[in-house]
Motif scaffolding. Structure first.
Motif, short mmCIF file in Angstrom:
data_model
loop_
_atom_site.label_atom_id
_atom_site.label_comp_id
_atom_site.label_asym_id
_atom_site.label_seq_id
_atom_site.Cartn_x
_atom_site.Cartn_y
_atom_site.Cartn_z
N UNK A 41 1.07 -1.11 -0.45
CA UNK A 41 -0.11 -0.10 -0.01
C UNK A 41 1.27 1.39 0.04
N UNK A 42 2.18 1.38 0.45
CA UNK A 42 3.23 2.50 0.25
C UNK A 42 2.91 2.99 1.42
N UNK A 43 1.95 4.02 1.56
CA UNK A 43 1.88 4.73 2.55
C UNK A 43 2.59 4.42 4.37
N UNK A 44 1.97 3.31 4.60
CA UNK A 44 2.75 3.12 5.77
C UNK A 44 3.93 2.66 5.62
N UNK A 104 5.58 13.02 8.78
CA UNK A 104 3.71 13.29 9.28
C UNK A 104 3.87 13.83 7.27
N UNK A 105 3.97 14.31 7.13
CA UNK A 105 3.54 15.15 5.56
C UNK A 105 3.72 14.19 4.89
N UNK A 106 4.71 13.81 4.61
CA UNK A 106 4.68 12.70 3.10
C UNK A 106 4.23 11.95 3.49
N UNK A 107 4.02 11.23 4.77
CA UNK A 107 2.93 10.41 4.98
C UNK A 107 1.47 10.17 4.30
N UNK A 108 1.33 11.84 4.97
CA UNK A 108 -0.22 11.88 4.47
C UNK A 108 0.08 12.36 2.93
N UNK A 109 0.95 12.42 2.79
CA UNK A 109 0.87 13.19 0.93
C UNK A 109 1.30 11.85 0.18
N UNK A 110 1.47 10.88 0.68
CA UNK A 110 1.62 9.19 -0.01
C UNK A 110 0.41 8.96 -0.15
N UNK A 111 -0.02 8.95 1.36
CA UNK A 111 -1.97 8.62 0.91
C UNK A 111 -2.57 9.04 0.80
N UNK A 145 -1.84 10.20 -2.31
CA UNK A 145 -1.74 10.38 -3.59
C UNK A 145 -1.97 8.54 -4.06
N UNK A 146 -1.91 8.35 -3.11
CA UNK A 146 -2.31 6.45 -3.09
C UNK A 146 -4.01 6.03 -3.53
N UNK A 147 -4.49 6.90 -3.14
CA UNK A 147 -6.17 6.72 -3.21
C UNK A 147 -6.70 7.77 -4.40
N UNK A 148 -5.76 9.16 -4.86
CA UNK A 148 -6.51 9.92 -5.84
C UNK A 148 -5.55 8.95 -7.19
N UNK A 149 -4.37 8.30 -7.73
CA UNK A 149 -3.89 7.67 -8.41
C UNK A 149 -3.55 6.65 -8.27
N UNK A 150 -4.54 5.91 -6.83
CA UNK A 150 -4.14 4.11 -6.99
C UNK A 150 -2.68 3.22 -6.39
N UNK A 151 -0.86 4.65 -6.63
CA UNK A 151 -0.23 4.11 -6.35
C UNK A 151 1.35 4.98 -5.30
N UNK A 152 1.53 4.60 -4.51
CA UNK A 152 2.25 5.56 -3.75
C UNK A 152 4.03 5.74 -4.49
N UNK A 153 4.60 6.71 -3.59
CA UNK A 153 5.95 6.84 -4.46
C UNK A 153 6.92 6.69 -3.55
#
Length: 271
Positions: A157-160, A200-207, A209-217
Motif C-alpha cells: 500500500x506504500x504509505x505505511x 507525517x507530512x510525507x505520509x499524508x501526501x503519499x496516502x 496520492x495512493x487514494x487518488x492515483x492508486x499508487x504511492x511513491x
C-alpha cells in the motif's frame, strides 16, 4: 627483494612473527604498507624498546583497523567518513527496506504459495489473510504479527512504509552513539522533531496520492535513494553500499511484481 622484505628478514624471528600476526588483523589491501612501516620503525630500535613498540602497535590496532577499512585500495589515502545525514539515511534505508522486502516475501507470495490460497478459495476453506498464519490468538506473537502485517502493507500500500520509515529514523537517531547521553539529548531532539514532522507530512501526501492515483511513491523513491547511496555514497562502508544496492533493487522488484504478476496476491492480501 624489496627494502621492506629485506628489513623484515633482518628482524628477529619473534618480532617478525608478531608483526605478521598484527598484519593479519588488517584489511588485505593495507597489510603490505603497514608491515613496511612497522618493520622500518623496528629496525631503528633494539632491545626491550622493540617489544614496547609492538605492545603499542597492538594496543592501537583496533583504531588502525577502523581507519584501514576506509583506506583506498591503492593506499593513497583515507576516505572521509560519511556525513551525519548520509549515515542516518543509509542506516534508515537499510533497516526500512530490509523490513518491507522481508515482510512482503513472507506475508504475500510466501503465504499465498505455501498455503495454496487459490485451492483454499476453490474449496471454501479459510483463506482470509487476517485469519491464516501467522495470525493466532497467542498474545506473545502479537508484536511479530504486527511487524509482519505492517511490513506487508508497507510494501503493497506504500504509505505505511513512509510512516514506518519515519519511526525507524527516529529510533536510529535516538540510538546514535558517540556523545554522552545529555549532549545526545540536545542534539537528537531537534533532529527527531524535524524527522517526525517531515515524516507525517510525507505520509499524508503519499496516502493522498495512493487514494487518488492508486499508487504511492514512497517505496519507489526510497529504493532509488538506496541505489544512489549504494553507488555514490562516499564514506559508507563497502558492506553498507552493497546492502543498499541489493535492497534497492529488491524493493523495485517488489513494486514491479505488485503491479504485474503479483497483482492477484496484493488484492488477496488487502481483502
Amino acid at each position: 627483494m624489496t627494502a621492506s622484505a629485506a628489513g623484515a628478514h633482518r628482524l628477529p624471528g619473534a618480532a617478525r612473527f608478531v608483526v605478521g600476526l598484527l598484519c593479519t588483523a588488517l584489511p588485505a589491501h593495507f597489510r603490505a604498507r603497514q608491515r613496511a612501516e612497522w618493520t622500518a620503525d623496528l629496525m631503528q630500535i633494539t632491545g626491550p624498546a622493540r617489544w614496547r613498540y609492538l605492545f603499542g602497535a597492538a594496543w592501537t590496532l583496533p583504531a588502525l583497523r577502523l581507519l584501514a577499512r576506509r583506506a583506498r585500495t591503492d593506499g593513497s589515502g583515507i576516505v572521509a567518513p560519511a556525513g551525519p545525514l548520509v549515515a542516518l539515511t543509509a542506516r534508515t534505508l537499510l533497516v526500512g527496506l530490509g523490513w518491507a522486502v522481508l515482510c512482503w516475501v513472507v506475508m504475500l507470495p510466501g503465504r499465498y504459495l505455501v498455503l495454496d490460497i487459490p485451492a483454499r478459495m476453490a474449496s471454501g476453506a479459510q483463506f482470509d489473510p487476517k485469519w491464516v498464519w501467522p495470525m493466532s490468538d497467542m498474545p506473545a506473537l502479537l508484536p511479530a504479527q504486527i511487524a509482519l502485517y505492517w511490513g506487508g502493507m508497507a510494501a503493497s500500500m506504500d504509505f505505511p512504509f513512509v510512516f514506518g520509515l519515519t519511526l525507524i529514523a527516529l529510533v536510529v537517531i535516538a540510538l546514535e552513539r558517540g556523545l554522552p547521553w545529555r549532549e545526545r539529548l540536545w542534539v537528537a531532539a531537534p533532529r527527531m522533531a524535524v524527522v517526525a514532522f517531515a515524516g507525517i507530512v510525507m505520509t499524508v501526501a503519499d496516502a493522498f496520492l495512493a487514494m487518488v492515483v492508486g499508487l504511492g511513491v514512497g517505496l519507489g523513491l526510497a529504493a532509488l535513494v538506496a541505489l544512489w547511496l549504494g553507488s555514490a555514497g562516499h564514506g559508507l562502508s563497502t558492506g553498507r553500499r552493497v546492502g543498499l544496492r541489493v535492497l534497492g533493487l529488491a524493493a523495485l522488484a517488489v513494486l514491479i511484481v505488485n503491479q504485474t504478476v503479483g497483482h492477484a496476491v496484493v488484492v488477496w492480501f488487502m481483502d
